[in-house]
Design a protein around this motif. Sequence first.
Motif, PDB file in Angstrom:
ATOM      1  N   ARG A 155       2.006   1.199   3.784  1.00 31.25           N
ATOM      2  CA  ARG A 155       3.016   0.172   3.515  1.00 31.25           C
ATOM      3  C   ARG A 155       2.584  -1.221   3.944  1.00 31.25           C
ATOM      4  O   ARG A 155       3.397  -2.094   4.188  1.00 31.25           O
ATOM      5  CB  ARG A 155       4.369   0.509   4.156  1.00 31.25           C
ATOM      6  CG  ARG A 155       4.933   1.832   3.725  1.00 31.25           C
ATOM      7  CD  ARG A 155       5.344   1.782   2.286  1.00 31.25           C
ATOM      8  NE  ARG A 155       5.921   3.078   1.890  1.00 31.25           N
ATOM      9  CZ  ARG A 155       5.687   3.645   0.732  1.00 31.25           C
ATOM     10  NH1 ARG A 155       4.924   3.054  -0.144  1.00 31.25           N
ATOM     11  NH2 ARG A 155       6.225   4.793   0.441  1.00 31.25           N
ATOM     12  N   CYS A 192       0.845  -1.193   0.000  1.00 32.95           N
ATOM     13  CA  CYS A 192       0.000   0.000   0.000  1.00 32.95           C
ATOM     14  C   CYS A 192       0.881   1.244   0.000  1.00 32.95           C
ATOM     15  O   CYS A 192       1.890   1.313   0.720  1.00 32.95           O
ATOM     16  CB  CYS A 192      -0.896  -0.016   1.237  1.00 32.95           C
ATOM     17  SG  CYS A 192      -1.936   1.435   1.423  1.00 32.95           S
ATOM     18  N   SER A 193       0.519   2.228  -0.799  1.00 33.37           N
ATOM     19  CA  SER A 193       1.298   3.467  -0.858  1.00 33.37           C
ATOM     20  C   SER A 193       1.021   4.379   0.340  1.00 33.37           C
ATOM     21  O   SER A 193       1.767   5.314   0.580  1.00 33.37           O
ATOM     22  CB  SER A 193       0.981   4.209  -2.150  1.00 33.37           C
ATOM     23  OG  SER A 193      -0.393   4.530  -2.202  1.00 33.37           O
ATOM     24  N   ARG A 194      -0.021   4.108   1.102  1.00 33.37           N
ATOM     25  CA  ARG A 194      -0.374   4.962   2.244  1.00 33.37           C
ATOM     26  C   ARG A 194       0.220   4.457   3.554  1.00 33.37           C
ATOM     27  O   ARG A 194       0.770   5.220   4.327  1.00 33.37           O
ATOM     28  CB  ARG A 194      -1.893   5.051   2.366  1.00 33.37           C
ATOM     29  CG  ARG A 194      -2.501   5.722   1.162  1.00 33.37           C
ATOM     30  CD  ARG A 194      -4.000   5.783   1.272  1.00 33.37           C
ATOM     31  NE  ARG A 194      -4.508   6.392   0.050  1.00 33.37           N
ATOM     32  CZ  ARG A 194      -5.637   6.070  -0.505  1.00 33.37           C
ATOM     33  NH1 ARG A 194      -6.413   5.164   0.041  1.00 33.37           N
ATOM     34  NH2 ARG A 194      -6.024   6.661  -1.614  1.00 33.37           N
TER      35      ARG A 194
END
Length: 68
Positions: free
Chosen positions: A28, A24-26
């Motif tokens: 991790r 996830c980019s938000r």
Amino acid sequence: MVFFCFLVDQKKMVRRSKPAAGSCSRCRGGASVADMRTDTRFCSVPFYRRKWKAIICTFCGAMLKSYR
């Protein structure tokens, strides 16, 4: 004669999921590919059902990408 009909609810449900590569980019967290279903009801009557795929975060639940 005028009729008013309001959106009662719309639910997004995960039918099944499997792990996917990446994070996830938000937050991790890990990612997974999920078969999603959206149920829409107008005036308490089931009106529309849509099935689609999405990549979601397993930790925070964010939808990272959706496929129609």
